[in-house]
Design a protein around this motif. Sequence first.
Motif, short mmCIF file in Angstrom:
data_model
loop_
_atom_site.label_atom_id
_atom_site.label_comp_id
_atom_site.label_asym_id
_atom_site.label_seq_id
_atom_site.Cartn_x
_atom_site.Cartn_y
_atom_site.Cartn_z
N GLU A 209 0.82 -1.21 0.00
CA GLU A 209 0.00 0.00 0.00
C GLU A 209 0.85 1.26 0.00
O GLU A 209 0.40 2.32 -0.46
N ALA A 210 2.10 1.15 0.48
CA ALA A 210 2.98 2.31 0.49
C ALA A 210 3.52 2.64 -0.90
O ALA A 210 3.94 3.77 -1.15
N VAL A 211 3.51 1.65 -1.81
CA VAL A 211 4.12 1.87 -3.13
C VAL A 211 3.17 1.60 -4.29
O VAL A 211 3.55 1.78 -5.45
N ILE A 212 1.95 1.18 -4.01
CA ILE A 212 1.05 0.75 -5.08
C ILE A 212 0.72 1.88 -6.05
O ILE A 212 0.47 1.64 -7.24
N GLU A 213 0.77 3.11 -5.59
CA GLU A 213 0.52 4.25 -6.48
C GLU A 213 1.54 4.26 -7.61
O GLU A 213 1.18 4.39 -8.79
N GLU A 214 2.82 4.13 -7.25
CA GLU A 214 3.88 4.16 -8.25
C GLU A 214 3.92 2.87 -9.08
O GLU A 214 4.23 2.89 -10.27
N VAL A 215 3.60 1.75 -8.45
CA VAL A 215 3.76 0.45 -9.12
C VAL A 215 2.62 0.15 -10.08
O VAL A 215 2.85 -0.34 -11.19
N VAL A 216 1.39 0.45 -9.68
CA VAL A 216 0.23 0.05 -10.48
C VAL A 216 -0.77 1.18 -10.70
O VAL A 216 -1.16 1.48 -11.83
N ALA B 102 2.93 -6.72 -11.61
CA ALA B 102 2.12 -6.37 -10.45
C ALA B 102 0.67 -6.10 -10.82
O ALA B 102 -0.24 -6.29 -10.01
N VAL B 103 0.44 -5.64 -12.06
CA VAL B 103 -0.93 -5.41 -12.52
C VAL B 103 -1.73 -6.70 -12.46
O VAL B 103 -2.90 -6.71 -12.06
N ASN B 104 -1.09 -7.80 -12.83
CA ASN B 104 -1.79 -9.08 -12.81
C ASN B 104 -2.12 -9.52 -11.39
O ASN B 104 -3.18 -10.10 -11.14
N ASP B 105 -1.25 -9.23 -10.44
CA ASP B 105 -1.55 -9.55 -9.04
C ASP B 105 -2.75 -8.75 -8.54
O ASP B 105 -3.57 -9.26 -7.78
N VAL B 106 -2.86 -7.50 -8.99
CA VAL B 106 -4.01 -6.69 -8.61
C VAL B 106 -5.28 -7.26 -9.25
O VAL B 106 -6.30 -7.45 -8.58
N LEU B 107 -5.23 -7.55 -10.54
CA LEU B 107 -6.41 -8.04 -11.25
C LEU B 107 -6.85 -9.40 -10.75
O LEU B 107 -8.05 -9.72 -10.78
N LEU B 108 -5.91 -10.19 -10.24
CA LEU B 108 -6.24 -11.50 -9.67
C LEU B 108 -6.64 -11.40 -8.20
O LEU B 108 -6.96 -12.40 -7.57
#
Length: 200
Positions: free
Chosen positions: A65-72, A109-115
């Motif tokens: 949650e600390a980096v999800i803005e930059e990552v995804v 990481a996008v796929n981890d979010v979508l899954l």
Amino acid sequence: MAGAVPTEPRLRADARRNSEQIRAAAIGAFQGRGLTVPLEEVAKAAGVSKATVFNRFGGRIGLIEAVIEEVVARELLAVIDHTRTIEDVGERTAYYLTAIRDLQYRQPAVNDVLLQTYPNSRQLMEICRAGSEANDELIAAGHASDVLRPEFTAGDLQALVVDNALALKHGERPPRDDYDRRTTYLLDGIRGRPSASGGR
């Protein structure tokens, strides 16, 4: 005594530096390999112990949650926002699906979010909710304008995105040319069929 002088300011500076190093290491690891990268590897890349990662961020969910803005989030939400500005529904559909599949290929990481790999993350689930809303909007507009096959549903679109995420995460990554060619096949398969009266 001189040796008893409090060192709290230095400790705070060290803690900030550790946090920044961990964030940078996590962004690099998550972007390159997805959100499931072992925390030991993130800690090693940051030059700290795994315990320090937990002390600073409370564990994997806090770090994500600390980096999800930059990552995804930044890039994925930008795709959704731009999709909504495209007036032609056919162009809107082609852009959205191509851009989402591009993100899936480039950003594990996008796929981890979508899954929904980490459903306890409020931020990840919020990103999923935004994506689901975008899917619903796209399908509704596609049906209203006869751009999409009438039997193609938002659930079908979600399934295609999830299937692609699973294939990229757990299967062998195809060459980019093959991947893009299959995106074209997907778009061709969901487009509405011209009517016998001339495509109205």
